[in-house]
Design a protein around this motif. Sequence first.
Motif, PDB file in Angstrom:
ATOM      1  N   ALA A  68     112.028 -21.155  26.587  1.00 35.97           N
ATOM      2  CA  ALA A  68     111.778 -22.426  25.907  1.00 35.97           C
ATOM      3  C   ALA A  68     113.091 -23.059  25.443  1.00 35.97           C
ATOM      4  O   ALA A  68     113.296 -24.272  25.588  1.00 35.97           O
ATOM      5  CB  ALA A  68     110.831 -22.214  24.728  1.00 35.97           C
ATOM      6  N   GLU A  69     113.992 -22.256  24.890  1.00 39.36           N
ATOM      7  CA  GLU A  69     115.285 -22.782  24.434  1.00 39.36           C
ATOM      8  C   GLU A  69     116.125 -23.273  25.610  1.00 39.36           C
ATOM      9  O   GLU A  69     116.755 -24.334  25.538  1.00 39.36           O
ATOM     10  CB  GLU A  69     116.040 -21.700  23.656  1.00 39.36           C
ATOM     11  N   PHE A  70     116.135 -22.502  26.699  1.00 40.54           N
ATOM     12  CA  PHE A  70     116.940 -22.890  27.850  1.00 40.54           C
ATOM     13  C   PHE A  70     116.378 -24.147  28.515  1.00 40.54           C
ATOM     14  O   PHE A  70     117.135 -25.035  28.925  1.00 40.54           O
ATOM     15  CB  PHE A  70     116.983 -21.741  28.853  1.00 40.54           C
ATOM     16  N   SER A  71     115.064 -24.248  28.621  1.00 39.48           N
ATOM     17  CA  SER A  71     114.466 -25.444  29.226  1.00 39.48           C
ATOM     18  C   SER A  71     114.696 -26.673  28.354  1.00 39.48           C
ATOM     19  O   SER A  71     114.883 -27.785  28.866  1.00 39.48           O
ATOM     20  CB  SER A  71     112.972 -25.234  29.453  1.00 39.48           C
ATOM     21  N   LEU A  72     114.711 -26.501  27.034  1.00 40.69           N
ATOM     22  CA  LEU A  72     115.013 -27.620  26.142  1.00 40.69           C
ATOM     23  C   LEU A  72     116.447 -28.096  26.337  1.00 40.69           C
ATOM     24  O   LEU A  72     116.704 -29.305  26.403  1.00 40.69           O
ATOM     25  CB  LEU A  72     114.791 -27.195  24.683  1.00 40.69           C
ATOM     26  N   ALA A  73     117.396 -27.145  26.455  1.00 41.87           N
ATOM     27  CA  ALA A  73     118.795 -27.530  26.712  1.00 41.87           C
ATOM     28  C   ALA A  73     118.929 -28.229  28.057  1.00 41.87           C
ATOM     29  O   ALA A  73     119.673 -29.212  28.190  1.00 41.87           O
ATOM     30  CB  ALA A  73     119.686 -26.284  26.658  1.00 41.87           C
ATOM     31  N   ASN A  74     118.211 -27.747  29.074  1.00 40.82           N
ATOM     32  CA  ASN A  74     118.244 -28.400  30.383  1.00 40.82           C
ATOM     33  C   ASN A  74     117.758 -29.839  30.301  1.00 40.82           C
ATOM     34  O   ASN A  74     118.371 -30.763  30.863  1.00 40.82           O
ATOM     35  CB  ASN A  74     117.361 -27.633  31.379  1.00 40.82           C
ATOM     36  N   ALA A  75     116.631 -30.038  29.616  1.00 40.06           N
ATOM     37  CA  ALA A  75     116.055 -31.382  29.527  1.00 40.06           C
ATOM     38  C   ALA A  75     116.959 -32.317  28.730  1.00 40.06           C
ATOM     39  O   ALA A  75     117.117 -33.488  29.086  1.00 40.06           O
ATOM     40  CB  ALA A  75     114.668 -31.304  28.880  1.00 40.06           C
TER      41      ALA A  75
END
Length: 321
Positions: A254-261
């Motif tokens: 969830a944290e990594f996908s938020l940074a990606n977005a």
Amino acid sequence: MLARTSLTRLAANKAPLGAAPAGARNMATLREIELRLKSVRNIEKITKSMKMIASTKLAKAQRAMQAGKEYGIANAEVFKVAQTDKPAPRKLFVVVSSDKGLCGGIHSSVSKATRRAIANSPESPFAVAESSNKTAAPATPSNTPATEIDADSPIMVIGDKSKAQLQRALGQNLVLTFNQIGRDIPTFADAAGVADLIVKSGVKYDSVVLVYNKFVSAISYEAAVNEIKGEEALKESDGFKAYEMEDDFTKDLAEFSLANAIYAALTEGHACEQSARRNAMDNASKNATDMISSLQMQYNRGRQAAITNELVDIITGASAL
């Protein structure tokens, strides 16, 4: 006698060429027009220089945007697996803008889209985002009544410009703001830092809704939204339940996908900003050119009128002699 009177009047008249008559009011003298011409020419030089700089930065920003979109595509693939029909009851809105101005309506675009996005109306195109890669163009009126705003929706703003605009309408909803992000071309480190601060802020949310400017072409853009699922939504999705995973896996994902977005939104918003700044400076240069032509014509007419008046006085005096 008449000649002496005319010569005496000419000698007593010490006013410079092109000066307004003694009884004239609100009449620009040639000197004032000349100063305005000089000022407008200087402004034209500045706007043309800023247009050239923005054009150079736009090419770099478009290359960075193409790289940033790859992160967004990866996120879309992840959330296809994590798709769930259960709506997120609490959403955190993250507005992506910048600290700089002179770029048209870039900042007001995302501010208006944010007000529409959190409006408590089911027909709003921003009210529900079903996937992480879906975007919607603003279709509802921007003057949303204050009574329709959900007071429980927390807002975080990246950039001082949109912060100042949202402070007036939704000041009670602002919980965290960021500045000095992406002063040049945004990097993944910037996005990761923002995502880390969002996670550590203590704000409770089930999903993050990014509001940013979507790059359409070099001359146009539109506000868009992108919903990022939270940790609990990933745990409850059927795609992840089919696999045996460690407890921290969904949290890290969830944290990594938020940074990606956030990185994809920052790069796309930066490209929109440079495009809008180039167009704004181009329009400003054209307006300055038109104003220079108008002032130059006014100056020439005033100078010819002043010379004609002086010649009339000299010829009158000579005829009297």
